[in-house]
Design a protein around this motif. Sequence first.
Motif, PDB file in Angstrom:
ATOM      1  N   ALA A   1       0.843  -1.188   0.000  1.00 21.06           N
ATOM      2  CA  ALA A   1       0.000   0.000   0.000  1.00 21.06           C
ATOM      3  C   ALA A   1       0.881   1.242   0.000  1.00 21.06           C
ATOM      4  O   ALA A   1       1.834   1.333   0.784  1.00 21.06           O
ATOM      5  CB  ALA A   1      -0.903  -0.001   1.222  1.00 21.06           C
ATOM      6  N   ALA A   2       0.542   2.181  -0.864  1.00 18.90           N
ATOM      7  CA  ALA A   2       1.349   3.389  -1.011  1.00 18.90           C
ATOM      8  C   ALA A   2       0.566   4.630  -0.610  1.00 18.90           C
ATOM      9  O   ALA A   2      -0.643   4.717  -0.832  1.00 18.90           O
ATOM     10  CB  ALA A   2       1.814   3.527  -2.460  1.00 18.90           C
ATOM     11  N   SER A   3       1.267   5.563  -0.021  1.00 20.01           N
ATOM     12  CA  SER A   3       0.659   6.862   0.262  1.00 20.01           C
ATOM     13  C   SER A   3       0.793   7.758  -0.955  1.00 20.01           C
ATOM     14  O   SER A   3       1.562   7.460  -1.869  1.00 20.01           O
ATOM     15  CB  SER A   3       1.352   7.517   1.453  1.00 20.01           C
ATOM     16  N   GLY A   4       0.060   8.843  -0.973  1.00 20.90           N
ATOM     17  CA  GLY A   4       0.203   9.782  -2.081  1.00 20.90           C
ATOM     18  C   GLY A   4      -0.964   9.727  -3.046  1.00 20.90           C
ATOM     19  O   GLY A   4      -1.547   8.674  -3.275  1.00 20.90           O
ATOM     20  N   SER A   5      -1.290  10.864  -3.590  1.00 21.20           N
ATOM     21  CA  SER A   5      -2.462  10.971  -4.451  1.00 21.20           C
ATOM     22  C   SER A   5      -2.154  10.715  -5.916  1.00 21.20           C
ATOM     23  O   SER A   5      -3.075  10.705  -6.733  1.00 21.20           O
ATOM     24  CB  SER A   5      -3.072  12.370  -4.303  1.00 21.20           C
ATOM     25  N   ILE A   6      -0.893  10.518  -6.242  1.00 28.30           N
ATOM     26  CA  ILE A   6      -0.558  10.304  -7.639  1.00 28.30           C
ATOM     27  C   ILE A   6       0.010   8.907  -7.860  1.00 28.30           C
ATOM     28  O   ILE A   6       0.840   8.677  -8.736  1.00 28.30           O
ATOM     29  CB  ILE A   6       0.423  11.369  -8.161  1.00 28.30           C
ATOM     30  N   PHE A   7      -0.460   7.969  -7.053  1.00 28.22           N
ATOM     31  CA  PHE A   7      -0.008   6.576  -7.151  1.00 28.22           C
ATOM     32  C   PHE A   7      -0.142   6.062  -8.566  1.00 28.22           C
ATOM     33  O   PHE A   7       0.711   5.327  -9.045  1.00 28.22           O
ATOM     34  CB  PHE A   7      -0.823   5.712  -6.194  1.00 28.22           C
ATOM     35  N   SER A   8      -1.208   6.450  -9.240  1.00 28.08           N
ATOM     36  CA  SER A   8      -1.480   5.908 -10.577  1.00 28.08           C
ATOM     37  C   SER A   8      -0.396   6.270 -11.587  1.00 28.08           C
ATOM     38  O   SER A   8      -0.290   5.635 -12.630  1.00 28.08           O
ATOM     39  CB  SER A   8      -2.840   6.389 -11.074  1.00 28.08           C
ATOM     40  N   THR A   9       0.397   7.260 -11.286  1.00 28.68           N
ATOM     41  CA  THR A   9       1.447   7.668 -12.226  1.00 28.68           C
ATOM     42  C   THR A   9       2.779   6.965 -11.980  1.00 28.68           C
ATOM     43  O   THR A   9       3.713   7.105 -12.770  1.00 28.68           O
ATOM     44  CB  THR A   9       1.691   9.180 -12.147  1.00 28.68           C
ATOM     45  N   TYR A  10       2.856   6.206 -10.888  1.00 30.67           N
ATOM     46  CA  TYR A  10       4.127   5.579 -10.519  1.00 30.67           C
ATOM     47  C   TYR A  10       4.302   4.223 -11.174  1.00 30.67           C
ATOM     48  O   TYR A  10       3.359   3.435 -11.245  1.00 30.67           O
ATOM     49  CB  TYR A  10       4.200   5.365  -9.012  1.00 30.67           C
ATOM     50  N   THR A  11       5.519   3.930 -11.580  1.00 31.78           N
ATOM     51  CA  THR A  11       5.906   2.544 -11.835  1.00 31.78           C
ATOM     52  C   THR A  11       6.216   1.908 -10.492  1.00 31.78           C
ATOM     53  O   THR A  11       6.944   2.479  -9.682  1.00 31.78           O
ATOM     54  CB  THR A  11       7.132   2.471 -12.751  1.00 31.78           C
ATOM     55  N   MET A  12       5.634   0.758 -10.244  1.00 32.30           N
ATOM     56  CA  MET A  12       5.826   0.045  -8.985  1.00 32.30           C
ATOM     57  C   MET A  12       6.604  -1.240  -9.253  1.00 32.30           C
ATOM     58  O   MET A  12       6.420  -1.874 -10.303  1.00 32.30           O
ATOM     59  CB  MET A  12       4.484  -0.293  -8.350  1.00 32.30           C
ATOM     60  N   ALA A  13       7.413  -1.628  -8.296  1.00 32.40           N
ATOM     61  CA  ALA A  13       8.225  -2.829  -8.487  1.00 32.40           C
ATOM     62  C   ALA A  13       8.306  -3.641  -7.206  1.00 32.40           C
ATOM     63  O   ALA A  13       8.218  -3.099  -6.104  1.00 32.40           O
ATOM     64  CB  ALA A  13       9.636  -2.446  -8.940  1.00 32.40           C
ATOM     65  N   TRP A  14       8.456  -4.936  -7.394  1.00 38.09           N
ATOM     66  CA  TRP A  14       8.750  -5.857  -6.301  1.00 38.09           C
ATOM     67  C   TRP A  14      10.180  -6.349  -6.457  1.00 38.09           C
ATOM     68  O   TRP A  14      10.587  -6.778  -7.548  1.00 38.09           O
ATOM     69  CB  TRP A  14       7.807  -7.045  -6.311  1.00 38.09           C
ATOM     70  N   TYR A  15      10.918  -6.308  -5.358  1.00 38.46           N
ATOM     71  CA  TYR A  15      12.254  -6.875  -5.264  1.00 38.46           C
ATOM     72  C   TYR A  15      12.239  -7.913  -4.146  1.00 38.46           C
ATOM     73  O   TYR A  15      11.342  -7.939  -3.313  1.00 38.46           O
ATOM     74  CB  TYR A  15      13.281  -5.795  -4.912  1.00 38.46           C
ATOM     75  N   ARG A  16      13.268  -8.732  -4.127  1.00 34.48           N
ATOM     76  CA  ARG A  16      13.421  -9.667  -3.016  1.00 34.48           C
ATOM     77  C   ARG A  16      14.888  -9.816  -2.668  1.00 34.48           C
ATOM     78  O   ARG A  16      15.769  -9.609  -3.507  1.00 34.48           O
ATOM     79  CB  ARG A  16      12.809 -11.025  -3.343  1.00 34.48           C
ATOM     80  N   GLN A  17      15.121 -10.180  -1.424  1.00 38.94           N
ATOM     81  CA  GLN A  17      16.485 -10.407  -0.954  1.00 38.94           C
ATOM     82  C   GLN A  17      16.509 -11.632  -0.059  1.00 38.94           C
ATOM     83  O   GLN A  17      15.856 -11.653   0.999  1.00 38.94           O
ATOM     84  CB  GLN A  17      17.020  -9.191  -0.199  1.00 38.94           C
ATOM     85  N   ALA A  18      17.223 -12.632  -0.507  1.00 40.35           N
ATOM     86  CA  ALA A  18      17.404 -13.849   0.274  1.00 40.35           C
ATOM     87  C   ALA A  18      18.649 -13.685   1.154  1.00 40.35           C
ATOM     88  O   ALA A  18      19.536 -12.889   0.842  1.00 40.35           O
ATOM     89  CB  ALA A  18      17.554 -15.042  -0.656  1.00 40.35           C
ATOM     90  N   PRO A  19      18.739 -14.460   2.235  1.00 37.49           N
ATOM     91  CA  PRO A  19      19.906 -14.350   3.127  1.00 37.49           C
ATOM     92  C   PRO A  19      21.209 -14.560   2.364  1.00 37.49           C
ATOM     93  O   PRO A  19      21.351 -15.528   1.615  1.00 37.49           O
ATOM     94  CB  PRO A  19      19.664 -15.457   4.146  1.00 37.49           C
ATOM     95  N   GLY A  20      22.126 -13.632   2.546  1.00 36.55           N
ATOM     96  CA  GLY A  20      23.429 -13.752   1.917  1.00 36.55           C
ATOM     97  C   GLY A  20      23.476 -13.414   0.446  1.00 36.55           C
ATOM     98  O   GLY A  20      24.523 -13.587  -0.199  1.00 36.55           O
ATOM     99  N   LYS A  21      22.363 -12.939  -0.090  1.00 35.35           N
ATOM    100  CA  LYS A  21      22.307 -12.607  -1.517  1.00 35.35           C
ATOM    101  C   LYS A  21      21.943 -11.144  -1.716  1.00 35.35           C
ATOM    102  O   LYS A  21      21.423 -10.485  -0.832  1.00 35.35           O
ATOM    103  CB  LYS A  21      21.292 -13.505  -2.235  1.00 35.35           C
ATOM    104  N   GLN A  22      22.220 -10.664  -2.916  1.00 38.42           N
ATOM    105  CA  GLN A  22      21.865  -9.287  -3.243  1.00 38.42           C
ATOM    106  C   GLN A  22      20.371  -9.163  -3.510  1.00 38.42           C
ATOM    107  O   GLN A  22      19.715 -10.126  -3.919  1.00 38.42           O
ATOM    108  CB  GLN A  22      22.657  -8.837  -4.480  1.00 38.42           C
ATOM    109  N   ARG A  23      19.873  -7.970  -3.300  1.00 42.33           N
ATOM    110  CA  ARG A  23      18.480  -7.703  -3.619  1.00 42.33           C
ATOM    111  C   ARG A  23      18.303  -7.758  -5.133  1.00 42.33           C
ATOM    112  O   ARG A  23      19.125  -7.233  -5.886  1.00 42.33           O
ATOM    113  CB  ARG A  23      18.077  -6.324  -3.081  1.00 42.33           C
ATOM    114  N   GLU A  24      17.225  -8.404  -5.574  1.00 44.14           N
ATOM    115  CA  GLU A  24      17.008  -8.566  -7.004  1.00 44.14           C
ATOM    116  C   GLU A  24      15.589  -8.186  -7.395  1.00 44.14           C
ATOM    117  O   GLU A  24      14.640  -8.355  -6.609  1.00 44.14           O
ATOM    118  CB  GLU A  24      17.272 -10.023  -7.431  1.00 44.14           C
TER     119      GLU A  24
END
Length: 115
Positions: free
Chosen positions: A23-46
Amino acid sequence: QVQLVESGGGLVQPGGSLTISCAASGSIFSTYTMAWYRQAPGKQRELVASISSTDNAYYAATGKGRFTISRDNAKNTVYLQMNSLKPEDTAVYYCRTQDARGIYWGQGTQVTVSS
């Protein structure tokens, strides 16, 4: 300033499904590109997946065919539906966006895939 709050993580068995939300704050959410990243233990965020303001979705190879990213602009929320989960999907999943002022990250939600 944009604030992002992830939810919906948890423990799921291999082969199971889980949907996480951001969930995002802000009234212009519709204009944003949104992304999901993940980070496993000992690994870089991807990067896992992203969705543009015009609903164009991109998937990294690790989740293609298993994960679906979507957004609900009326709720200022982006989702990641994850199917056929594998133990290697275990990670903290983070929501990310950016605007002219900077890059914003949520606090993350833990997804654990284990029997």
